[in-house]
Write an enzyme that holds these catalytic residues in place. Structure first.
Site, mmCIF file in Angstrom:
data_model
loop_
_atom_site.group_PDB
_atom_site.id
_atom_site.type_symbol
_atom_site.label_atom_id
_atom_site.label_comp_id
_atom_site.label_asym_id
_atom_site.label_seq_id
_atom_site.Cartn_x
_atom_site.Cartn_y
_atom_site.Cartn_z
ATOM 1 N N PRO A 40 0.832 -1.209 0.000
ATOM 2 C CA PRO A 40 0.000 0.000 0.000
ATOM 3 C C PRO A 40 0.866 1.260 0.000
ATOM 4 O O PRO A 40 0.940 1.995 0.979
ATOM 5 C CB PRO A 40 -0.800 -0.143 1.292
ATOM 6 C CG PRO A 40 0.134 -0.869 2.218
ATOM 7 C CD PRO A 40 0.923 -1.807 1.348
ATOM 8 N N LYS A 41 1.507 1.533 -1.126
ATOM 9 C CA LYS A 41 2.500 2.604 -1.209
ATOM 10 C C LYS A 41 1.925 3.862 -1.846
ATOM 11 O O LYS A 41 1.170 3.790 -2.818
ATOM 12 C CB LYS A 41 3.710 2.133 -2.021
ATOM 13 C CG LYS A 41 4.490 0.985 -1.382
ATOM 14 C CD LYS A 41 5.621 0.530 -2.287
ATOM 15 C CE LYS A 41 6.390 -0.649 -1.710
ATOM 16 N NZ LYS A 41 7.312 -0.264 -0.657
ATOM 17 N N LYS A 42 2.339 5.015 -1.290
ATOM 18 C CA LYS A 42 2.024 6.327 -1.842
ATOM 19 C C LYS A 42 3.307 7.144 -1.950
ATOM 20 O O LYS A 42 4.273 6.907 -1.223
ATOM 21 C CB LYS A 42 1.035 7.079 -0.945
ATOM 22 C CG LYS A 42 -0.412 6.650 -1.054
ATOM 23 C CD LYS A 42 -1.288 7.600 -0.233
ATOM 24 C CE LYS A 42 -2.755 7.364 -0.470
ATOM 25 N NZ LYS A 42 -3.584 8.363 0.266
#
Length: 246
Positions: free
Chosen positions: A115-117
């Site tokens: 879950p990367k931003k």
């Protein structure tokens, strides 16, 4: 380009110049700063997907420097990891990660389901203090500090922690925005070598932000902190639960 060629070369986008290479994904001298804190158990249960189970009201807040990683380059990452159990085995669920490099964002999301931003994390030593920060745009949303190398920690124990299973919720939408993939993925870190590990007095501050909601898992009490450096390989994943299976 004919159909067979498309099929043969279909690994990642863009087709003729993928955003990230095929693995294996090896990390050299990867530096971790992990602050473990107690939080609201109801808040934890509201974000951890079944069939994972929350066993204790703890969160690991991580700042990670990756100066040498295969295909991904030199970058920094920060985020929250939650201790969980799956089928009675202890592991970790990655809740949210923020980093400053596109290839591991694209590869992490598309391959494993991380879950990367995109954001701006840092991890540095300022005189006698290890300092980790996370900025989302112009807003500081996380600050972690620890006394630099106050006490040595058993590197065998750190390697054992790193060897535990890790879990991700991989979500890929269909072209009509319905879910095409919704899976619980398990992966392991492999070929681990820990160079050194330390602890010290630590503090963590999280600030509210609409798009980087790390403060939704509030810091009630800091219970420990670790700083360690390791080589490792990021293993590929396996699907352990398919939420869309009939």
């Amino acid at each position: 380009m004919n159909i067979d060629t498309v099929r043969a070369n279909a690994f990642a986008m863009p087709l003729t110049s993928p955003a990230f290479p095929m693995g294996p994904y090896r990390f050299v001298k990867r530096e971790f700063f992990v602050i473990t804190y107690r939080t609201d158990p109801e808040a934890l249960r509201s974000v951890v997907p079944e069939p994972l189970a929350v066993t204790q009201p703890l969160v690991h807040y991580e700042f990670i420097r990756m100066p040498d990683s295969t295909g991904f380059g030199d970058y920094t990452e920060s985020g929250q990891v939650i201790p969980v159990e799956y089928e009675g085995v202890a592991g970790s669920y990655t809740h949210a990660m923020y980093l400053n490099d596109h290839p591991p964002i694209a590869g992490g999301r598309e391959l494993w389901g991380f879950p990367k931003k995109l954001a701006l994390p840092t991890l540095k030593v300022h005189t006698d203090t290890l300092v980790g920060t996370l900025d989302y745009g112009p807003i500081r949303v996380a600050t972690g500090t620890m006394g630099y190398k106050h006490e040595e920690v058993d590197i065998v124990e750190q390697a054992r922690h790193l060897s535990a299973p890790n879990f991700l919720l991989k979500i890929i939408p269909h072209v009509d925005c319905s879910p095409r993939i919704c899976e619980l993925v398990r992966y392991y870190l492999e070929d681990i070598r820990v160079y050194g590990a330390w602890s010290g007095p630590a503090a963590l501050e999280l600030a509210p932000h609409a798009l980087a909601p790390v403060a939704d898992l509030p810091v009630l009490e800091v219970v420990g902190a670790r700083h360690f450096i390791a080589d490792l390989t990021l293993g590929l994943g396996e699907v352990v639960y398919d939420y869309l299976a009939k």
